[in-house]
Design a protein around this motif. Structure first.
Motif, PDB file in Angstrom:
ATOM      1  N   PHE A 657       0.832  -1.208   0.000  1.00  0.00           N
ATOM      2  CA  PHE A 657       0.000   0.000   0.000  1.00  0.00           C
ATOM      3  C   PHE A 657       0.869   1.261   0.000  1.00  0.00           C
ATOM      4  CE2 PHE A 657      -3.991  -2.203   1.299  1.00  0.00           C
ATOM      5  CZ  PHE A 657      -4.843  -1.539   0.430  1.00  0.00           C
ATOM      6  N   ALA A 658       1.953   1.205   0.755  1.00  0.00           N
ATOM      7  CA  ALA A 658       2.815   2.384   0.852  1.00  0.00           C
ATOM      8  C   ALA A 658       3.365   2.766  -0.517  1.00  0.00           C
ATOM      9  CB  ALA A 658       3.958   2.122   1.826  1.00  0.00           C
ATOM     10  N   ASP A 659       3.542   1.784  -1.389  1.00  0.00           N
ATOM     11  CA  ASP A 659       4.024   2.061  -2.745  1.00  0.00           C
ATOM     12  C   ASP A 659       2.889   2.081  -3.762  1.00  0.00           C
ATOM     13  OD1 ASP A 659       6.589   2.090  -1.805  1.00  0.00           O
ATOM     14  OD2 ASP A 659       6.981  -0.007  -2.288  1.00  0.00           O
ATOM     15  N   TYR A 660       1.675   2.082  -3.289  1.00  0.00           N
ATOM     16  CA  TYR A 660       0.504   2.094  -4.167  1.00  0.00           C
ATOM     17  C   TYR A 660       0.486   0.900  -5.118  1.00  0.00           C
ATOM     18  CZ  TYR A 660      -0.464   6.656  -2.309  1.00  0.00           C
ATOM     19  OH  TYR A 660      -0.762   7.678  -1.449  1.00  0.00           O
ATOM     20  N   ARG A 661       1.020  -0.231  -4.636  1.00  0.00           N
ATOM     21  CA  ARG A 661       0.921  -1.447  -5.453  1.00  0.00           C
ATOM     22  C   ARG A 661      -0.315  -2.213  -4.996  1.00  0.00           C
ATOM     23  NH1 ARG A 661       6.639  -2.310  -3.771  1.00  0.00           N
ATOM     24  NH2 ARG A 661       5.642  -3.861  -2.470  1.00  0.00           N
ATOM     25  N   LEU A 662      -1.469  -1.706  -5.427  1.00  0.00           N
ATOM     26  CA  LEU A 662      -2.722  -2.239  -4.897  1.00  0.00           C
ATOM     27  C   LEU A 662      -3.003  -3.667  -5.340  1.00  0.00           C
ATOM     28  CD1 LEU A 662      -5.247   0.701  -4.869  1.00  0.00           C
ATOM     29  CD2 LEU A 662      -3.235   0.297  -3.516  1.00  0.00           C
ATOM     30  N   SER A 663      -2.636  -3.982  -6.581  1.00  0.00           N
ATOM     31  CA  SER A 663      -2.921  -5.350  -7.026  1.00  0.00           C
ATOM     32  C   SER A 663      -2.093  -6.346  -6.211  1.00  0.00           C
ATOM     33  CB  SER A 663      -2.659  -5.517  -8.524  1.00  0.00           C
ATOM     34  OG  SER A 663      -1.388  -5.043  -8.863  1.00  0.00           O
ATOM     35  N   GLU A 664      -0.911  -5.910  -5.814  1.00  0.00           N
ATOM     36  CA  GLU A 664      -0.075  -6.783  -5.003  1.00  0.00           C
ATOM     37  C   GLU A 664      -0.660  -6.932  -3.595  1.00  0.00           C
ATOM     38  OE1 GLU A 664       4.070  -5.906  -5.721  1.00  0.00           O
ATOM     39  OE2 GLU A 664       4.504  -6.733  -3.731  1.00  0.00           O
ATOM     40  N   ALA A 665      -1.161  -5.846  -3.054  1.00  0.00           N
ATOM     41  CA  ALA A 665      -1.792  -5.911  -1.730  1.00  0.00           C
ATOM     42  C   ALA A 665      -2.982  -6.862  -1.774  1.00  0.00           C
ATOM     43  CB  ALA A 665      -2.238  -4.518  -1.287  1.00  0.00           C
ATOM     44  N   LEU A 666      -3.740  -6.782  -2.863  1.00  0.00           N
ATOM     45  CA  LEU A 666      -4.900  -7.670  -2.997  1.00  0.00           C
ATOM     46  C   LEU A 666      -4.452  -9.120  -3.144  1.00  0.00           C
ATOM     47  CD1 LEU A 666      -7.880  -8.343  -3.417  1.00  0.00           C
ATOM     48  CD2 LEU A 666      -7.652  -7.641  -5.791  1.00  0.00           C
ATOM     49  N   MET A 667      -3.428  -9.346  -3.959  1.00  0.00           N
ATOM     50  CA  MET A 667      -2.955 -10.713  -4.173  1.00  0.00           C
ATOM     51  C   MET A 667      -2.434 -11.311  -2.873  1.00  0.00           C
ATOM     52  SD  MET A 667      -2.688 -13.328  -5.995  1.00  0.00           S
ATOM     53  CE  MET A 667      -3.410 -12.713  -7.506  1.00  0.00           C
ATOM     54  N   ASN A 668      -1.744 -10.512  -2.071  1.00  0.00           N
ATOM     55  CA  ASN A 668      -1.283 -10.988  -0.769  1.00  0.00           C
ATOM     56  C   ASN A 668      -2.451 -11.387   0.125  1.00  0.00           C
ATOM     57  OD1 ASN A 668       1.481 -10.794  -1.148  1.00  0.00           O
ATOM     58  ND2 ASN A 668       1.531  -8.642  -0.590  1.00  0.00           N
ATOM     59  N   THR A 669      -3.494 -10.575   0.078  1.00  0.00           N
ATOM     60  CA  THR A 669      -4.676 -10.864   0.881  1.00  0.00           C
ATOM     61  C   THR A 669      -5.339 -12.151   0.393  1.00  0.00           C
ATOM     62  OG1 THR A 669      -4.979  -8.473   1.020  1.00  0.00           O
ATOM     63  CG2 THR A 669      -6.790  -9.838   1.788  1.00  0.00           C
ATOM     64  N   TYR A 670      -5.421 -12.258  -0.926  1.00  0.00           N
ATOM     65  CA  TYR A 670      -6.024 -13.434  -1.562  1.00  0.00           C
ATOM     66  C   TYR A 670      -5.298 -14.704  -1.141  1.00  0.00           C
ATOM     67  CZ  TYR A 670      -7.184 -16.356  -5.736  1.00  0.00           C
ATOM     68  OH  TYR A 670      -7.574 -17.337  -6.609  1.00  0.00           O
ATOM     69  N   LYS A 671      -3.980 -14.670  -1.226  1.00  0.00           N
ATOM     70  CA  LYS A 671      -3.215 -15.876  -0.892  1.00  0.00           C
ATOM     71  C   LYS A 671      -3.266 -16.186   0.597  1.00  0.00           C
ATOM     72  CE  LYS A 671       0.487 -14.705  -3.335  1.00  0.00           C
ATOM     73  NZ  LYS A 671       1.805 -14.780  -3.997  1.00  0.00           N
ATOM     74  N   LEU A 672      -3.281 -15.149   1.405  1.00  0.00           N
ATOM     75  CA  LEU A 672      -3.403 -15.366   2.841  1.00  0.00           C
ATOM     76  C   LEU A 672      -4.697 -16.122   3.143  1.00  0.00           C
ATOM     77  CD1 LEU A 672      -2.496 -14.758   5.829  1.00  0.00           C
ATOM     78  CD2 LEU A 672      -4.023 -12.779   5.698  1.00  0.00           C
ATOM     79  N   ILE A 673      -5.774 -15.677   2.524  1.00  0.00           N
ATOM     80  CA  ILE A 673      -7.071 -16.281   2.820  1.00  0.00           C
ATOM     81  C   ILE A 673      -7.186 -17.671   2.199  1.00  0.00           C
ATOM     82  CG2 ILE A 673      -9.557 -16.071   2.440  1.00  0.00           C
ATOM     83  CD1 ILE A 673      -9.212 -13.037   2.729  1.00  0.00           C
ATOM     84  N   TRP A 674      -6.843 -17.753   0.913  1.00  0.00           N
ATOM     85  CA  TRP A 674      -7.060 -19.037   0.227  1.00  0.00           C
ATOM     86  C   TRP A 674      -6.070 -20.093   0.714  1.00  0.00           C
ATOM     87  CZ3 TRP A 674     -10.322 -19.001  -4.559  1.00  0.00           C
ATOM     88  CH2 TRP A 674     -10.609 -20.288  -4.980  1.00  0.00           C
ATOM     89  N   ASP A 675      -4.801 -19.752   0.677  1.00  0.00           N
ATOM     90  CA  ASP A 675      -3.788 -20.768   0.992  1.00  0.00           C
ATOM     91  C   ASP A 675      -3.587 -20.947   2.494  1.00  0.00           C
ATOM     92  OD1 ASP A 675      -3.504 -20.905  -1.718  1.00  0.00           O
ATOM     93  OD2 ASP A 675      -1.721 -19.652  -1.796  1.00  0.00           O
TER      94      ASP A 675
END
Length: 899
Positions: A657-675
């Motif tokens: 988020f600090a670097d405005y890499r929102l898709s990466e923030a979302l992907m991290n969230t996705y993997k945290l939840i799914w995996d």
RNA sequence: GGGGGCUUAGCUCAGCUGGUUCAGAGCAUCUGCCUUACAAGCAGAGGGUCACUGGUUCGAACCCAGUAGCCCCCA
């Protein structure tokens, strides 16, 4: 009435395998609205402010808006959860030329011509149109989940904002930064108005380059050595021949040197003109002879100025041939072009016609081919502006205002350093009228009202016949109002509003999210306005989104039919899925290749989360005392493990988020939840079928689930709010939208290297075609038994292992593998292809030997040891030791099999 | 013509100051599973000379130069 989300859920959703966004989304939006969670008023908290890039008031939502506003909503929701006073100001832009064009068209359909009605009548129609269609787009944004403070909705042409435009115009005029001047401007013959340079789109076009003979005059023939009938001039614009006032060649051009100062006849009109010389001429292009038409070309205009040539404008405002041309009068410019070529050919004055590619300017709004034209207009003196407010450039270059991605910094600098004066007057009716007043002799003053104008004329001692002053009929460029947007939405220009409380609190804003296509139109000019009118930057960060394209990289367009209807998409998949689909492939500044498959991925994710909830909800909970001790300890370890994974993900997400890499923030969230959450954590804790779960584990899982929902909320607000409530039996102190966003932190590390054995065993099963239902015994050779012992329960469950023994003798037959430097064996007597097992091990051995060799070479290199950082050398030593250990184990295993 | 940027797996992209077992992710693909949360799913696997050529360095996807191709902006 406050809606009741609970009832809906119980009736429709209980026990359903698939998540259904339709019965979830609208009710939560309504709930958030009715409870005022989107609203913001100044208080003691830190503000976090975004102003929306105001869409055209008559616009409808397209995929670009969806992306742009999803990003803004993610940022604003996260800030809100972080306890900031989040304020997202929505609104619309009056879009002068675009809206006027639509109204003109609508009137034409009713049989009304703009020229037949008065300005006042036209404006009545325009406002009616605005009232009817204006703001549809804002309602559409609600479907997306946009958490704007709707009470703050503004419109660029409402009174307060129009007043700001007038105030600013007068200030700049009095400061000497706005002037009225006669310049060559861009003319849109369809919109019948001037345009700024930024509103002209250059398109590459196939054009005819016509070689036209300009016959020599008798005088020339008699006084110089001439060959041929005349000078040949190459032009793409023969229809402007009637405006030719000279022919120009390069002074060093040997072909024509002797003709400089002589004369030729302009064909069609038979005008005698001089052959002049100027170093501007490109000798390589065409024949090296240029027809000089100062009224219709910028360069010709400059040559004309230099050589004091007459200006003959041969076109009317709507792009026809003017009476001044003398011939072809009234004919359309393009028809005339064809006709002239035909007529010249008949007279034998066309030498040849070549096909060339050139760039032709088109109106951004009407797409008409732009004409260059000399006209008296209002301009902002950009050179002087930049001289007085150098922060406009330095703030960006020195990152007081940060651009994401930063490549736009250089684009910005290049524009700023080459910027030309900004033509701000438009010959339109829909917009803010220019505050200039003319007396009967054409003198003018700039003031807000006619009364003030009279006063100014009086002071100057000029005539001011009361009642006969005329206000300038033109309006200002739309961007001359929207450049004030971040200031004007907080009433920063109005003197009588409660001490400008809002303005002082919210301004400067934090983030701006917009497309790179309006970096000059809007972003640059807001920065200009910020420093000129307030001495401050208007925002701290600018996030440039990409352009939404289809998967073949084509732009979304109506004619291609490749643009999905955003509302249909939301209806089919839900807003959460659509938001995720757009965000997944949208790193800042990259074009996003829209593919419905990504929205499906979003939908699948929703379903995954929904089913995780169903699992938890179905558990039968018993007190801890009724659980087996090994289940209790194993659960404790699982909690610690997940806590570690969770915190690491949270930290990564904050960094993204600090670097405005929102898709990466979302992907991290996705993997945290799914995996991590679903595939590992829930599987670790899941009781055997029919068995209950103990209370403390159940509570921990619920807490963990709640936390990941918090992380996901900015991205997928609806499903998270829904599940957060059902998870807590509708008994939550604060809904998710205003709950606390997880913070960065540290946790106790948990050694989970042992878990690698699970994947290894699964792999063995898969590759040997053995059923997961067949339980195995497991032998582990390790120096550190405890690292495995604590995971025994989990390993047994997830890899279907019936017994684990340590450091026993290697089995005669079976499968084996390495986890780090630890060896493991699965005794298996039947159907083993020993040769294959050996081959696998030998391959591994070869690889390790090669690897060891390269590490040895590195460590044996004196210069490496002398120059590399100590930690790097240490790593290499560790690699060497590990490799040697593994080789030893493998050799032993191979040896034992041999015997 | 001027400026900016890109080229890494089939696709879309990460790879932060050169140094974790010579590159990661998602999607797609393949294999096996209808295992009582989810087939919109589960488990596993395969797949890359980091555009090319040269240089700097103990060490290059990363730095430098050149070549090729692509994109954007401006005139």
């Amino acid at each position: 009435m406050i809606c009741s989300p609970k009832l809906l859920l119980l009736h429709c959703m209980d026990l359903v395998k698939y998540y259904n966004p339709r019965i979830v989304e609208d009710k939560w939006y309504q709930y958030w609205m009715e409870n005022g969670y989107f609203d913001s008023v100044p208080d003691e908290r830190e503000p976090y402010t975004i102003v929306i890039p105001p869409p055209n008031v008559t616009g409808v939502l397209h995929m670009g808006h969806m992306l742009n506003n999803t990003i803004q909503d993610v940022l604003i929701r996260k800030a809100r959860m972080e306890g900031k006073n989040a304020c997202w100001v929505p609104g619309t832009d009056h879009a002068s030329i675009a809206t006027e064009a639509k109204v003109v068209k609508m009137l034409a359909e009713k049989g009304i011509k703009k020229t037949d009605i008065s300005r006042e009548e036209f404006l009545i129609h325009a406002w009616e149109w605005k009232t009817k269609y204006g703001g549809i787009i804002l309602d559409q944004l609600k479907k997306l989940g946009a958490s704007c403070d709707w009470k703050r909705t503004r419109f660029t042409m409402e009174d307060e904002l129009s007043k700001a435009v007038t105030t600013v115009f007068i200030k700049l005029y009095n400061d000497g930064l706005i002037y009225r001047g006669t310049r060559m401007v861009n003319w849109d013959p369809a919109g019948k108005t001037t345009l700024s340079d930024e509103e002209v789109i250059f398109k590459e076009t196939n054009s005819n380059l016509v070689y036209v003979v300009y016959p020599f005059t008798e005088e020339t023939k008699s006084s110089a050595a001439v060959t041929g009938k005349g000078l040949v001039v190459a032009t793409t614009r023969p229809e402007t021949i009637m405006g030719d006032v000279a022919v120009c060649v390069h002074p060093d051009d040997e072909r024509y040197k002797h003709l400089i100062g002589k004369t030729v006849m302009v064909p069609v009109v038979d005008r005698v003109v001089k052959i002049i010389a100027d170093t501007y001429i490109d000798m390589e292009f065409g024949t090296g002879c240029l027809k000089v038409t100062p009224a219709h070309d910028e360069n010709d205009y400059r040559i004309g100025e230099k050589h004091q040539l007459e200006i003959i404008d041969v076109l009317t405002d709507d792009g026809r041939i003017d009476a001044r041309a003398g011939v072809y009068v009234g004919m359309d410019r393009f028809a005339c072009r064809k006709q002239i070529i035909k007529d010249l050919e008949e007279k034998g004055l066309v030498e040849k016609i070549e096909q060339i590619r050139n760039t032709v300017g088109h109106s951004e709004r009407t797409d008409a081919v732009i004409e260059k034209k000399i006209s008296t207009q209002w301009f902002v003196n950009m050179q002087e502006f930049m001289r007085r407010y150098p922060q406009v450039l330095t703030s960006v270059m020195e990152e007081e205002i940060r651009f994401y991605p930063s490549k736009f910094k250089n684009i910005y600098r290049h524009w700023m350093e080459n910027v030309k004066d900004w033509n701000i007057s438009r010959q339109l009716w829909w917009g803010q009228r220019i505050p200039a007043w003319y007396n009967s002799t054409g003198e003018y003053v700039v003031s807000a009202t006619e009364l003030e104008a009279i006063e100014l004329f009086r002071k100057r001692g000029q005539t001011y016949d009361p009642g006969e002053l005329e206000q300038d009929p033109d309006v200002v460029d739309t961007w001359f109002s929207s450049w004030l947007w971040p200031i004007s939405v907080f009433d920063g220009f109005s003197d009588d509003k409660d001490d400008k409380k809002d303005y002082r609190y919210y301004y400067p804003t934090n983030d701006l999210v917009t497309g790179p296509d309006i970096i000059f139109f809007w972003v640059a000019r807001m920065i200009m306005a910020g420093y000129a009118f307030n001495g401050q930057k208007p925002f701290s960060n600018v996030y440039f989104t990409g352009i939404v394209r289809d998967k073949q990289r084509r732009k979304m367009s109506k004619s291609l039919g490749n643009s999905p209807d955003p509302l249909e998409l939301i209806d089919t998949y839900g807003a959460d899925s659509t938001r995720m689909g757009l965000l997944l492939s949208a790193p800042a500044g990259n074009d996003i290749l829209y593919d419905e498959a990504q929205v499906e991925q979003g939908r699948n994710f929703c379903n995954k989360i929904w089913n995780a909830y169903r699992l938890i909800e179905g558990w039968n909970v018993v007190p801890d005392e009724q659980a087996k001790p090994e289940v209790l300890t194993s659960a404790e370890l699982a909690h610690k493990w997940f806590e570690m994974k969770y915190q690491a993900a949270v930290n990564d997400i904050h960094e993204a988020f600090a670097d405005y890499r929102l898709s990466e923030a979302l992907m991290n969230t996705y993997k945290l939840i799914w995996d991590d959450f679903c595939s590992w954590y829930l599987e670790m804790l899941k009781p055997e079928f029919g068995e209950p779960i103990h209370k403390s584990a159940y509570e921990k899982v619920k807490t963990g689930f709640g936390n990941v929902l918090k992380l996901l909320h900015p991205f997928m607000p609806f499903i998270t709010e829904e599940l957060y409530h059902v998870l807590h039996n509708w008994n939550v102190s604060r809904p998710l939208i205003v709950s606390d966003y997880p913070k960065t932190g540290t946790t106790e590390p948990v050694n989970d290297a042992a878990l690698g054995i699970i994947s290894e065993i699964r792999n063995i099963r898969n590759s040997k075609g053995l059923s997961p239902k067949q339980a195995f015994d497991l032998i582990i050779m390790t120096k550190d038994e405890t690292a495995y012992r604590k995971w025994e329960f989990v390993i047994s469950k997830l890899a279907n292992i019936s017994s684990i023994t340590y450091n026993a003798s290697r089995p005669e037959k079976g499968f084996s593998g390495l986890i780090g430097t630890d060896e493991f064996h699965i005794p298996y007597a039947e159907q083993i292809d020993e040769a294959e097992e050996r081959k696998k091990m030998e391959e591994e051995l070869d690889y390790l030997k090669g690897f060891l060799k390269s590490v040895d070479a590195k460590l044996g290199n004196e210069r490496f040891v002398a120059n590399a950082r100590p930690d790097v050398i240490e790593k290499e030593r560790k690699k060497k030791a590990d490799a040697e250990e593994k080789i030893k184990k493998l050799l032993e295993a191979l040896g034992s099999q041999l015997s």
